[in-house]
Design a protein around this motif. Structure first.
Motif, PDB file in Angstrom:
ATOM      1  N   TYR A 141       0.844  -1.201   0.000  1.00 49.92           N
ATOM      2  CA  TYR A 141       0.000   0.000   0.000  1.00 49.92           C
ATOM      3  C   TYR A 141       0.877   1.248   0.000  1.00 49.92           C
ATOM      4  N   ILE A 142       0.377   2.277  -0.640  1.00 48.95           N
ATOM      5  CA  ILE A 142       1.004   3.590  -0.572  1.00 48.95           C
ATOM      6  C   ILE A 142      -0.038   4.566  -0.037  1.00 48.95           C
ATOM      7  N   PHE A 143       0.220   5.105   1.147  1.00 45.92           N
ATOM      8  CA  PHE A 143      -0.633   6.148   1.713  1.00 45.92           C
ATOM      9  C   PHE A 143      -0.048   7.495   1.303  1.00 45.92           C
ATOM     10  N   VAL A 144      -0.886   8.360   0.772  1.00 52.65           N
ATOM     11  CA  VAL A 144      -0.385   9.646   0.306  1.00 52.65           C
ATOM     12  C   VAL A 144      -1.275  10.765   0.819  1.00 52.65           C
ATOM     13  N   GLU A 145      -0.655  11.859   1.201  1.00 51.85           N
ATOM     14  CA  GLU A 145      -1.375  13.020   1.717  1.00 51.85           C
ATOM     15  C   GLU A 145      -1.846  13.896   0.564  1.00 51.85           C
ATOM     16  N   GLY A 146      -3.153  14.197   0.519  1.00 50.81           N
ATOM     17  CA  GLY A 146      -3.680  15.121  -0.472  1.00 50.81           C
ATOM     18  C   GLY A 146      -3.375  16.564  -0.104  1.00 50.81           C
ATOM     19  N   VAL A 147      -3.593  17.472  -1.065  1.00 55.29           N
ATOM     20  CA  VAL A 147      -3.288  18.892  -0.863  1.00 55.29           C
ATOM     21  C   VAL A 147      -4.472  19.738  -1.317  1.00 55.29           C
ATOM     22  N   PRO A 148      -4.552  21.000  -0.913  1.00 51.78           N
ATOM     23  CA  PRO A 148      -5.630  21.878  -1.390  1.00 51.78           C
ATOM     24  C   PRO A 148      -5.575  22.047  -2.905  1.00 51.78           C
ATOM     25  N   GLU A 149      -6.751  22.157  -3.527  1.00 50.87           N
ATOM     26  CA  GLU A 149      -6.831  22.223  -4.983  1.00 50.87           C
ATOM     27  C   GLU A 149      -6.773  23.658  -5.501  1.00 50.87           C
ATOM     28  N   ASP A 150      -5.662  24.317  -5.243  1.00 51.22           N
ATOM     29  CA  ASP A 150      -5.438  25.631  -5.831  1.00 51.22           C
ATOM     30  C   ASP A 150      -4.003  25.705  -6.318  1.00 51.22           C
ATOM     31  N   HIS A 151      -3.736  26.613  -7.258  1.00 54.24           N
ATOM     32  CA  HIS A 151      -2.417  26.769  -7.848  1.00 54.24           C
ATOM     33  C   HIS A 151      -1.891  25.404  -8.309  1.00 54.24           C
ATOM     34  N   GLU A 152      -0.682  25.007  -7.940  1.00 56.12           N
ATOM     35  CA  GLU A 152      -0.162  23.704  -8.375  1.00 56.12           C
ATOM     36  C   GLU A 152      -0.987  22.547  -7.829  1.00 56.12           C
ATOM     37  N   GLY A 153      -1.697  22.776  -6.725  1.00 53.96           N
ATOM     38  CA  GLY A 153      -2.476  21.711  -6.095  1.00 53.96           C
ATOM     39  C   GLY A 153      -3.566  21.144  -6.974  1.00 53.96           C
ATOM     40  N   LEU A 154      -4.098  21.934  -7.894  1.00 58.33           N
ATOM     41  CA  LEU A 154      -5.148  21.436  -8.784  1.00 58.33           C
ATOM     42  C   LEU A 154      -4.612  20.309  -9.662  1.00 58.33           C
ATOM     43  N   ALA A 155      -3.424  20.503 -10.232  1.00 62.41           N
ATOM     44  CA  ALA A 155      -2.820  19.469 -11.069  1.00 62.41           C
ATOM     45  C   ALA A 155      -2.361  18.273 -10.236  1.00 62.41           C
ATOM     46  N   ILE A 156      -1.804  18.549  -9.058  1.00 62.79           N
ATOM     47  CA  ILE A 156      -1.359  17.465  -8.181  1.00 62.79           C
ATOM     48  C   ILE A 156      -2.530  16.560  -7.822  1.00 62.79           C
ATOM     49  N   MET A 157      -3.643  17.165  -7.429  1.00 64.73           N
ATOM     50  CA  MET A 157      -4.805  16.373  -7.028  1.00 64.73           C
ATOM     51  C   MET A 157      -5.445  15.660  -8.216  1.00 64.73           C
ATOM     52  N   ASN A 158      -5.375  16.251  -9.391  1.00 65.94           N
ATOM     53  CA  ASN A 158      -5.858  15.573 -10.591  1.00 65.94           C
ATOM     54  C   ASN A 158      -5.127  14.247 -10.785  1.00 65.94           C
ATOM     55  N   ARG A 159      -3.806  14.262 -10.618  1.00 64.98           N
ATOM     56  CA  ARG A 159      -3.013  13.043 -10.819  1.00 64.98           C
ATOM     57  C   ARG A 159      -3.192  12.061  -9.667  1.00 64.98           C
ATOM     58  N   LEU A 160      -3.179  12.569  -8.429  1.00 65.14           N
ATOM     59  CA  LEU A 160      -3.302  11.668  -7.288  1.00 65.14           C
ATOM     60  C   LEU A 160      -4.675  10.994  -7.245  1.00 65.14           C
ATOM     61  N   THR A 161      -5.704  11.730  -7.629  1.00 64.47           N
ATOM     62  CA  THR A 161      -7.040  11.134  -7.645  1.00 64.47           C
ATOM     63  C   THR A 161      -7.106   9.980  -8.631  1.00 64.47           C
ATOM     64  N   LYS A 162      -6.499  10.154  -9.795  1.00 68.38           N
ATOM     65  CA  LYS A 162      -6.514   9.091 -10.798  1.00 68.38           C
ATOM     66  C   LYS A 162      -5.644   7.908 -10.394  1.00 68.38           C
ATOM     67  N   ALA A 163      -4.620   8.165  -9.596  1.00 68.45           N
ATOM     68  CA  ALA A 163      -3.743   7.086  -9.154  1.00 68.45           C
ATOM     69  C   ALA A 163      -4.329   6.288  -7.997  1.00 68.45           C
ATOM     70  N   SER A 164      -5.292   6.883  -7.285  1.00 67.09           N
ATOM     71  CA  SER A 164      -5.776   6.287  -6.027  1.00 67.09           C
ATOM     72  C   SER A 164      -6.867   5.252  -6.243  1.00 67.09           C
ATOM     73  N   SER A 165      -6.805   4.187  -5.454  1.00 67.64           N
ATOM     74  CA  SER A 165      -7.878   3.198  -5.403  1.00 67.64           C
ATOM     75  C   SER A 165      -8.922   3.573  -4.361  1.00 67.64           C
ATOM     76  N   VAL A 166      -8.469   4.252  -3.302  1.00 63.09           N
ATOM     77  CA  VAL A 166      -9.354   4.659  -2.210  1.00 63.09           C
ATOM     78  C   VAL A 166      -9.003   6.093  -1.820  1.00 63.09           C
ATOM     79  N   ILE A 167     -10.041   6.896  -1.561  1.00 57.47           N
ATOM     80  CA  ILE A 167      -9.844   8.244  -1.042  1.00 57.47           C
ATOM     81  C   ILE A 167     -10.535   8.326   0.309  1.00 57.47           C
ATOM     82  N   VAL A 168      -9.782   8.732   1.334  1.00 57.37           N
ATOM     83  CA  VAL A 168     -10.322   8.895   2.680  1.00 57.37           C
ATOM     84  C   VAL A 168     -10.400  10.390   2.953  1.00 57.37           C
TER      85      VAL A 168
END
Length: 390
Positions: free
Chosen positions: A352-379
């Motif tokens: 398992y890889i646990f990863v911390e999400g970030v706010p969706e502004d500035h670079e965070g919008l692109a980061i969360m776009n990729r992390l969401t697609k990579a994730s099997s589960v979002i808590v």
């Protein structure tokens, strides 16, 4: 018909090139001061000029797997090497505005005025624009690039190796990320070799990529304009410099359906996924309670778990995680490190890889776009959403 360069049992050569030896004048004239780098670029360009020829090379975003945008054999070789679905379109890369006008636009076609302020500010750079194909009977672009759609996407990379390769080859280069389809995008030559060794003839090794995730894709052919994929240029910057038209830009979060055509990569199919299960945590404080509760509820004691933390998660003290990595505190640092760390911890054999999400502004919008697609589960604040692994 010439035999394609692509084959299943190629010997893949990796050649180091010196980005600092490559220079473009303000007028766009190229000079290369290192002979070995120049020879490597010429060798790669010759491959690209052959039908079916593909090579991997660095850009400021991620490493790309390139072939001629004008040659269907070359585009098919890209899809084959990546095992990429053929209805997932490709971005064409150019070295100059003149190349766009002379090699990609149909006769009489012009660049829409709405793009002019963005081009002046962000080209060369990590911004991709959508343009109409125009008269498909007159368009020089291979229909395989557009997945037979009515639009194509194009950008001018700022990375000197990418821009020099395009300039020397004299052709626009269609290039998705140089990874096996669905895998995390490659930001180092070693990532490309891991995924595509034996499938492509050459990788130009220019070191780690500067941005670390793909370009921003905007569509100004519609009103209001659309952000089709967040990336290296934040949406806030587009609004800042684009003028009144781009103030109306909307972020299209919709994922294309199974039988629906798409205009840009990243709108269809699973992306960016390691072999390990990725669990992303949002609104979870310092991470300690949220991650421990998840492990207990899902009986993961004894599993090998990696933790990728960024802005708020603290360093764990109890040894529950076998691997702990810091992605960085700033948006730029996180986006640069994210794909590399996902790959590296995955290759350590974690479950398992646990990863911390970030706010969706500035670079965070692109980061969360990729992390969401990579994730099997979002808590999110303790509430779980299971995304599956399609």
């Amino acid at each position: 018909m010439a035999k394609p360069v692509y084959t299943d049992d190629l010997s893949t050569q990796v050649i180091k090139v010196d980005r600092d030896s490559i220079h473009f004048s303000p007028e766009g004239k190229l000079s290369v001061t290192d002979t070995s780098t120049e020879n490597a670029l010429i060798k790669a360009a010759k491959i690209l000029q052959q039908p079916g020829g593909v090579v991997a090379f660095p850009t400021e975003t991620v490493y790309g797997l390139g072939g001629s945008s004008l040659c269907t054999e070359s585009v098919k070789a890209i899809y084959a090497a990546k095992h990429r679905p053929a209805d997932n379109p490709l971005i064409s890369h150019i070295s100059s505005i003149e190349m766009l006008r002379s090699k990609l636009l149909a006769p009489g076609q012009e660049i829409p005025e709405v793009y002019k302020p963005l081009i002046e500010k962000f080209w060369p750079g990590p911004l991709t624009i959508v343009l109409p194909v125009g008269d498909s009977n007159k368009s020089p672009i291979s229909p395989a690039v557009t997945a037979h759609g009515p639009t194509f996407t194009v950008r001018m990379p700022v990375h000197p190796i990418a821009r020099a390769l395009i300039s020397i080859s004299g052709i626009p280069i269609a290039a998705p990320s140089a990874n096996a389809s669905t895998r995390p995008s490659p930001t180092q030559a070693a990532h490309v070799y891991h995924d595509l060794k034996g499938r492509i003839p050459l990788i130009l090794d220019g070191g780690a990529c500067d941005v670390g995730l793909e370009s921003t894709v905007v569509d100004g052919t519609v009103d209001p304009p659309m952000l089709l994929r967040p990336g290296g240029v934040p949406m806030e910057k587009i609004k800042e410099v684009g003028g009144p038209f781009w103030q109306k830009i909307i972020h299209v979060k919709k994922v294309a359906g199974k039988n629906e055509p798409v205009r840009t990569p990243g709108m269809k199919y699973r992306h960016y996924s390691p072999t390990a299960q990725v669990v992303m945590f949002l609104n979870s404080g310092n991470g300690t309670d949220a991650t421990h509760n998840y492990i207990a509820e899902h009986r993961l004691n004894g599993k090998k778990i990696a933790l990728l933390r960024s802005k708020r998660f603290v360093e764990p003290e109890d040894g529950v995680f076998q691997v702990v990595r810091d992605l960085g505190r700033s948006g730029k640092a996180i986006q640069k490190n994210m794909f590399a760390e996902l790959r590296e911890v995955d290759e350590l054999g974690v479950d398992y890889i646990f990863v911390e999400g970030v706010p969706e502004d500035h670079e965070g919008l692109a980061i969360m776009n990729r992390l969401t697609k990579a994730s099997s589960v979002i808590v999110d604040g303790g509430k779980e959403t299971i995304r599956g692994r399609d």
